[in-house]
Write an enzyme that holds these catalytic residues in place. Structure first.
Site, PDB file in Angstrom:
ATOM      1  N   VAL A  34       0.865  -1.173   0.000  1.00 19.60           N
ATOM      2  CA  VAL A  34       0.000   0.000   0.000  1.00 19.60           C
ATOM      3  C   VAL A  34       0.902   1.224   0.000  1.00 19.60           C
ATOM      4  O   VAL A  34       2.062   1.156   0.411  1.00 19.60           O
ATOM      5  CB  VAL A  34      -0.944   0.030   1.227  1.00 19.60           C
ATOM      6  CG1 VAL A  34      -2.015  -1.041   1.100  1.00 19.60           C
ATOM      7  CG2 VAL A  34      -0.170  -0.138   2.522  1.00 19.60           C
ATOM      8  N   SER A  35       0.373   2.347  -0.462  1.00 14.74           N
ATOM      9  CA  SER A  35       1.207   3.529  -0.676  1.00 14.74           C
ATOM     10  C   SER A  35       1.505   4.333   0.578  1.00 14.74           C
ATOM     11  O   SER A  35       2.537   4.990   0.677  1.00 14.74           O
ATOM     12  CB  SER A  35       0.551   4.445  -1.716  1.00 14.74           C
ATOM     13  OG  SER A  35       0.397   3.759  -2.941  1.00 14.74           O
ATOM     14  N   THR A  36       0.603   4.320   1.559  1.00 13.93           N
ATOM     15  CA  THR A  36       0.800   5.130   2.759  1.00 13.93           C
ATOM     16  C   THR A  36       0.629   4.300   4.017  1.00 13.93           C
ATOM     17  O   THR A  36       0.006   3.227   4.006  1.00 13.93           O
ATOM     18  CB  THR A  36      -0.206   6.297   2.808  1.00 13.93           C
ATOM     19  OG1 THR A  36      -1.541   5.763   2.869  1.00 13.93           O
ATOM     20  CG2 THR A  36      -0.080   7.177   1.575  1.00 13.93           C
TER      21      THR A  36
END
Length: 206
Positions: free
Chosen positions: A15-17
């Site tokens: 996931v990006s964050t």
């Protein structure tokens, strides 16, 4: 009939964050029979140490499984590099939500299509770059870094020293206080146009 050797399924989730969770991806991977899962929370442009560990762990016959390809690759170029690395060790890669599985003929065909698209993308970028350089050349814009004028007598001295066979481009450059690439350019007389053969082909056709 002998039982076929089981394939080791290795999963990757990202996931990006930090605020996001990989639960959806993990659930899908586990449902697909994946028991070893590498996961990390980082943007696609950041370092991905877990992905590197996963790729280093792959051996012949393994299958790298992802929920979606955009979880593992930041671009088509990146995807092709990962596919090449996976296939180099005799492993395969499969997406759970997309028609990409290199263990079957259709998946191999998809990889070939992606490779062709990547090549087309590179060709288009190359053509645009050349077109931009050509337009600038026609407007009289100097291509490359701006060069400081070197007195002809200095160039002759540099060439004379190099011609003795006792000096290299770096040694001549050191004597005259310039970069080795500059000394080489002045001694050989090669222009910026000669250093850009692709653009040169277009200019020669004018």
């Amino acid at each position: 009939m002998a039982k076929s050797e089981s394939i080791r399924l290795v999963g990757y989730a990202r996931v990006s964050t930090v605020g996001q969770e990989t639960n959806l991806q993990i659930d899908a991977l586990e449902k697909a029979g994946v028991s070893v899962i590498y996961q990390e929370k980082t943007s696609s442009v950041g370092a991905r140490p877990e992905l590197q560990k996963l790729l280093d762990s792959l051996t012949k016959g393994d299958c790298l499984v992802v929920y979606k390809m955009d979880r593992i690759a930041r671009s088509l170029k990146d995807l092709m590099a990962i596919l090449e690395r996976v296939q180099a060790v005799g492993a395969n890669i499969r997406s759970l939500t997309e028609p990409l599985d290199t263990s079957v003929p259709v998946g191999i065909f998809m990889v070939q299509v992606l490779g062709a698209v990547a090549q087309l993308e590179r060709s288009i970028i190359r053509e645009r770059s050349v077109a931009g350089q050509l337009a600038a050349y026609r407007r009289g814009v100097q291509l490359g870094r701006k060069k400081h004028a070197t007195p002809p007598e200095t160039i002759e001295k540099m060439r004379a020293l190099y011609a003795t066979g006792e000096h290299t481009y770096p040694s001549v450059a050191k004597l005259f206080g310039v970069h080795a690439s500059t000394a080489k350019r002045l001694i050989t007389g090669k222009s910026s146009r000669q250093k850009m053969p692709v653009l040169g082909q277009y200019l020669d056709a004018l």
